[in-house]
Design a protein around this motif. Sequence first.
Motif, PDB file in Angstrom:
ATOM      1  N   ASP A   1      -6.520 -15.229   5.785  1.00 42.37           N
ATOM      2  CA  ASP A   1      -7.160 -13.820   5.634  1.00 42.37           C
ATOM      3  C   ASP A   1      -8.622 -14.119   5.484  1.00 42.37           C
ATOM      4  O   ASP A   1      -9.520 -13.924   4.471  1.00 42.37           O
ATOM      5  CB  ASP A   1      -6.608 -13.000   4.773  1.00 42.37           C
TER       6      ASP A   1
ATOM      7  N   GLU B   1      -5.864 -16.259  -3.977  1.00 37.43           N
ATOM      8  CA  GLU B   1      -7.065 -15.414  -3.591  1.00 37.43           C
ATOM      9  C   GLU B   1      -8.222 -16.139  -4.595  1.00 37.43           C
ATOM     10  O   GLU B   1      -8.164 -16.567  -5.468  1.00 37.43           O
ATOM     11  CB  GLU B   1      -7.105 -14.166  -4.096  1.00 37.43           C
ATOM     12  N   ALA B   2      -9.371 -16.396  -3.654  1.00 35.58           N
ATOM     13  CA  ALA B   2     -10.582 -17.120  -4.227  1.00 35.58           C
ATOM     14  C   ALA B   2     -11.099 -16.406  -5.457  1.00 35.58           C
ATOM     15  O   ALA B   2     -11.392 -17.069  -6.553  1.00 35.58           O
ATOM     16  CB  ALA B   2     -11.634 -17.379  -3.264  1.00 35.58           C
TER      17      ALA B   2
ATOM     18  N   GLY C   1     -10.152  -8.134  -1.560  1.00 31.05           N
ATOM     19  CA  GLY C   1     -11.118  -8.340  -0.642  1.00 31.05           C
ATOM     20  C   GLY C   1     -12.288  -7.464  -0.736  1.00 31.05           C
ATOM     21  O   GLY C   1     -12.695  -7.060  -1.472  1.00 31.05           O
ATOM     22  N   ALA C   2     -12.554  -7.089   0.722  1.00 26.84           N
ATOM     23  CA  ALA C   2     -13.650  -5.756   0.753  1.00 26.84           C
ATOM     24  C   ALA C   2     -12.687  -4.381   0.628  1.00 26.84           C
ATOM     25  O   ALA C   2     -13.571  -3.570   0.860  1.00 26.84           O
ATOM     26  CB  ALA C   2     -14.197  -5.902   2.121  1.00 26.84           C
TER      27      ALA C   2
ATOM     28  N   GLY D   1     -12.306  -2.883   9.568  1.00 25.29           N
ATOM     29  CA  GLY D   1     -11.635  -1.632   8.947  1.00 25.29           C
ATOM     30  C   GLY D   1     -10.543  -1.949   8.444  1.00 25.29           C
ATOM     31  O   GLY D   1      -9.934  -2.811   8.521  1.00 25.29           O
ATOM     32  N   VAL D   2     -10.048  -0.793   7.627  1.00 22.00           N
ATOM     33  CA  VAL D   2      -8.948  -1.175   6.680  1.00 22.00           C
ATOM     34  C   VAL D   2      -7.809  -0.512   7.533  1.00 22.00           C
ATOM     35  O   VAL D   2      -7.549   0.908   7.057  1.00 22.00           O
ATOM     36  CB  VAL D   2      -9.076  -0.449   5.359  1.00 22.00           C
TER      37      VAL D   2
ATOM     38  N   ASN E   1     -14.174   4.760   2.514  1.00 20.41           N
ATOM     39  CA  ASN E   1     -13.879   5.770   3.482  1.00 20.41           C
ATOM     40  C   ASN E   1     -12.702   5.163   4.123  1.00 20.41           C
ATOM     41  O   ASN E   1     -12.971   4.505   5.023  1.00 20.41           O
ATOM     42  CB  ASN E   1     -14.968   6.630   3.862  1.00 20.41           C
TER      43      ASN E   1
ATOM     44  N   VAL F   1      -8.694 -21.595  -1.645  1.00 18.23           N
ATOM     45  CA  VAL F   1      -8.179 -22.754  -0.805  1.00 18.23           C
ATOM     46  C   VAL F   1      -9.105 -23.525  -0.360  1.00 18.23           C
ATOM     47  O   VAL F   1     -10.365 -22.900   0.220  1.00 18.23           O
ATOM     48  CB  VAL F   1      -7.227 -22.212   0.069  1.00 18.23           C
TER      49      VAL F   1
ATOM     50  N   SER G   1      -9.685  -9.599   9.828  1.00 17.26           N
ATOM     51  CA  SER G   1     -10.366  -8.863  10.907  1.00 17.26           C
ATOM     52  C   SER G   1     -11.116  -9.730  11.880  1.00 17.26           C
ATOM     53  O   SER G   1     -11.582  -9.169  12.852  1.00 17.26           O
ATOM     54  CB  SER G   1     -11.398  -8.099  10.248  1.00 17.26           C
TER      55      SER G   1
ATOM     56  N   ASN H   1     -17.497 -12.680  -1.443  1.00 22.70           N
ATOM     57  CA  ASN H   1     -16.222 -12.555  -0.262  1.00 22.70           C
ATOM     58  C   ASN H   1     -16.834 -13.373   0.741  1.00 22.70           C
ATOM     59  O   ASN H   1     -17.328 -13.050   1.697  1.00 22.70           O
ATOM     60  CB  ASN H   1     -15.887 -11.113   0.037  1.00 22.70           C
TER      61      ASN H   1
ATOM     62  N   ASN I   1      -5.707  -7.287   4.826  1.00 20.26           N
ATOM     63  CA  ASN I   1      -5.038  -8.018   6.012  1.00 20.26           C
ATOM     64  C   ASN I   1      -4.053  -9.061   5.431  1.00 20.26           C
ATOM     65  O   ASN I   1      -2.883  -9.071   5.660  1.00 20.26           O
ATOM     66  CB  ASN I   1      -5.717  -8.705   7.096  1.00 20.26           C
TER      67      ASN I   1
HETATM   68  C1  FAD Z   1     -20.013  -3.006   2.584  1.00 20.38           C
HETATM   69  C2  FAD Z   1     -18.819  -2.817   3.504  1.00 20.38           C
HETATM   70  C3  FAD Z   1     -18.409  -1.365   3.734  1.00 20.38           C
HETATM   71  C4  FAD Z   1     -17.172  -1.016   4.644  1.00 20.38           C
HETATM   72  N1  FAD Z   1     -16.833  -0.033   4.688  1.00 20.38           N
HETATM   73  C5  FAD Z   1     -15.566   0.178   5.332  1.00 20.38           C
HETATM   74  C6  FAD Z   1     -15.032   1.713   5.220  1.00 20.38           C
HETATM   75  O1  FAD Z   1     -15.638   2.479   4.744  1.00 20.38           O
HETATM   76  N2  FAD Z   1     -13.925   1.917   5.962  1.00 20.38           N
HETATM   77  C7  FAD Z   1     -12.930   0.808   6.365  1.00 20.38           C
HETATM   78  O2  FAD Z   1     -12.221   1.075   6.891  1.00 20.38           O
HETATM   79  N3  FAD Z   1     -13.676  -0.621   6.702  1.00 20.38           N
HETATM   80  C8  FAD Z   1     -14.775  -0.641   5.657  1.00 20.38           C
HETATM   81  N4  FAD Z   1     -15.515  -1.832   5.856  1.00 20.38           N
HETATM   82  C9  FAD Z   1     -14.658  -3.113   6.671  1.00 20.38           C
HETATM   83  C10 FAD Z   1     -13.414  -3.728   5.555  1.00 20.38           C
HETATM   84  O3  FAD Z   1     -13.647  -3.553   4.396  1.00 20.38           O
HETATM   85  C11 FAD Z   1     -12.977  -4.926   6.406  1.00 20.38           C
HETATM   86  O4  FAD Z   1     -12.728  -4.881   7.829  1.00 20.38           O
HETATM   87  C12 FAD Z   1     -11.642  -5.380   5.842  1.00 20.38           C
HETATM   88  O5  FAD Z   1     -11.783  -5.533   4.436  1.00 20.38           O
HETATM   89  C13 FAD Z   1     -11.104  -6.687   6.384  1.00 20.38           C
HETATM   90  O6  FAD Z   1      -9.920  -6.944   5.700  1.00 20.38           O
HETATM   91  P1  FAD Z   1      -9.461  -8.620   5.612  1.00 20.38           P
HETATM   92  O7  FAD Z   1      -8.312  -8.562   4.761  1.00 20.38           O
HETATM   93  O8  FAD Z   1      -9.640  -9.101   6.977  1.00 20.38           O
HETATM   94  O9  FAD Z   1     -10.683  -9.316   4.857  1.00 20.38           O
HETATM   95  P2  FAD Z   1     -11.396  -9.149   3.468  1.00 20.38           P
HETATM   96  O10 FAD Z   1     -11.068  -7.721   3.092  1.00 20.38           O
HETATM   97  O11 FAD Z   1     -12.909  -9.595   3.823  1.00 20.38           O
HETATM   98  O12 FAD Z   1     -10.639 -10.022   2.380  1.00 20.38           O
HETATM   99  C14 FAD Z   1     -10.708 -11.438   2.703  1.00 20.38           C
HETATM  100  C15 FAD Z   1     -10.301 -12.082   1.552  1.00 20.38           C
HETATM  101  O13 FAD Z   1     -10.149 -13.564   1.411  1.00 20.38           O
HETATM  102  C16 FAD Z   1     -10.558 -14.369   0.385  1.00 20.38           C
HETATM  103  N5  FAD Z   1     -10.959 -15.602   0.927  1.00 20.38           N
HETATM  104  C17 FAD Z   1     -11.846 -16.003   1.818  1.00 20.38           C
HETATM  105  N6  FAD Z   1     -11.690 -17.538   1.720  1.00 20.38           N
HETATM  106  C18 FAD Z   1     -10.796 -17.774   0.931  1.00 20.38           C
HETATM  107  C19 FAD Z   1     -10.323 -19.243   0.592  1.00 20.38           C
HETATM  108  N7  FAD Z   1     -10.779 -20.297   1.154  1.00 20.38           N
HETATM  109  N8  FAD Z   1      -9.339 -19.090  -0.526  1.00 20.38           N
HETATM  110  C20 FAD Z   1      -8.683 -18.083  -0.981  1.00 20.38           C
HETATM  111  N9  FAD Z   1      -9.443 -16.772  -0.696  1.00 20.38           N
HETATM  112  C21 FAD Z   1     -10.279 -16.473   0.250  1.00 20.38           C
HETATM  113  C22 FAD Z   1     -11.736 -13.207  -0.149  1.00 20.38           C
HETATM  114  O14 FAD Z   1     -12.393 -13.784  -1.278  1.00 20.38           O
HETATM  115  C23 FAD Z   1     -11.253 -11.896   0.457  1.00 20.38           C
HETATM  116  O15 FAD Z   1     -10.784 -11.696  -0.918  1.00 20.38           O
HETATM  117  C24 FAD Z   1     -16.324  -2.130   4.982  1.00 20.38           C
HETATM  118  C25 FAD Z   1     -16.922  -3.707   4.659  1.00 20.38           C
HETATM  119  C26 FAD Z   1     -17.909  -3.607   4.176  1.00 20.38           C
HETATM  120  C27 FAD Z   1     -18.398  -5.008   3.730  1.00 20.38           C
END
Ligand code: FAD
Length: 530
Positions: free
Chosen positions: A286, A35-36, A42-43, A493-494, A60, A256, A486, A444, A16
Amino acid sequence: MLPRSVDAVVIGSGPNGLVSAITLADAGWDVLVLEAADTFGGAVRSTEGGGWISDRFSSNYPLGVASPVLRALELEKFGLKWAHAPLPLVHLLDSDGAAAAIHPDPEDTAKSIGAEHPGDGDAWLRLYQQYVSIREPLLKALLTTWPPIGPGVKLARKLGSAGELLRFARFMAMPMHRMGQELFDGRQGPAIIAGNSLHADAPLSGAVSGTMGWLLAMLAQDVGFPVVAGGSSAFSGAMVRRAERAGALLVSGTPVTGLEVSAGRVTAVHTASGESVLVERAVVADTSAPVLYGELLPQVLIPGGLRRDLDDRFEWDYPTVKLNFRLNGPIPWLAPEARSAGVVHLGGTADELVHLSADLDTGRVPSQPFLLIGQTTKSDLTRSPDGTEAVWAYAHLPRGVADDASAEKLAGRMERAIERFAPGFGDLVIDRDLQRPSTLESGNAALGLGAVGGGTMQLHQQLIFRPTIGLGSARTFVEGLYLGSSAIHPGGGVHGACGHLAARTALRDASLLGPLTRKLPTATLRHLQR
Ligand SMILES: Cc1cc2nc3c(=O)[nH]c(=O)nc-3n(C[C@H](O)[C@H](O)[C@H](O)COP(=O)(O)OP(=O)(O)OC[C@H]3O[C@@H](n4cnc5c(N)ncnc54)[C@H](O)[C@@H]3O)c2cc1C
């Protein structure tokens, strides 16, 4: 050294955050992503070593393939390559080998689903046909704009009449358990929907759990459950390259730690290394909601109502326990279809899974856990050396139970469950590595208590209730500050939709019409969160 001042800072480089950065940079903004962690994504990250590749979190990507937001980025031009297994998904009903399979061809799926009740195969085909007829406006309504007025009108037109629209709205509100009963007579169809519902955390007898299972099952039929060739990091790598091409600057290893707010507007971000960056237009976080409101913003500014909502009402989704295996060979499943599936759901009938979901909601560590299993080498031969298999499996602990001892207990039960459905599995294990809720969160910060979805996906924390009561938008009570993870609609979800919505809202608010579009919602939000 960081720039002194930028148009926008994106905190976090999950999918995201990266989509936000791309959207803002494409609009000509000067964007800095902080990014931390030491690596971006991220995930959406994998690790590599000795010929093995392991997806550490997500793996997946049916939502990734189908998302109109990600499709528009043309990430294939930046190195993204999907990799499919012969069968997208197999659900194991019991250890005697009974299973339901989603095949690439819907007719073959219908045969599998109709194995006990031939009428169920026809029901599957009707269900899929209806999905195909509304797919485009539906995915746009769910994954692009909010409120989805344009796609909503198109969806209504496709459905054909007010009556059909109401029937579809009712369908979407249904608990999974009731949906399975209405659609099918045998065990296979409901089990496929139930297993997919359990990718999210709505109780199977609770509202909207049916839609979650139905949508993922339809996507499995439509676009498969692919992994990314070369590992999940290749997915985030493509997004990083796309963001850099658009002109964004990305810096890792830079948490941050605080935001500066002046006269109700965000003006700067502070990092752990003591640097500060002035912000001209926007900050997109994010991060999880508790991190943004509980750690990054000055606490004296948090409105009382918002604080109470976060402390007393905000709910994480289920904690996750993930095992990553290196295996000497393929898992010897008793059910032959599972031997060529990219994803295996293990297992049980829909009724059994309703009981399991009740366990998860009442604090009981399931004695027979439900496992999502990714046989990644089946989709992508680069994942492990010849003749071996890289496999992950995850299951959930009950809400609020995230301690290491419970995680170890569940991990043992998970391994025994695989052995029951595939005798001889244990002999194949070269090694296994366990990710507990505590490990996931320390890698994370957005994965609070090992939750995969940024907060529960139940109806009471969706739309205008996500992450707490508000307007269903990325706006916060601070002007120029947007939550884009998210934690907001449409959730886990991605698919990139949350980041996209946050960036679009920021662009609109900074446009000439901005004073008109942002003042009223921000004032309303402040009123609601008092
Ligand atoms: C074990 C697991 C399995 C999953 N399997 C699937 C799958 O197969 N398919 C699918 O679609 N989804 C899956 N998901 C869900 C999906 O990965 C997440 O919904 C998605 O990554 C969310 O994206 P995001 O960008 O919101 O957050 P994230 O991907 O969590 O990224 C957040 C980022 O922000 C950074 N951050 C946080 N705080 C700070 C700060 N203060 N300063 C700087 N950086 C910071 C973190 O380090 C991280 O890199 C899974 C999740 C997990 C945990």
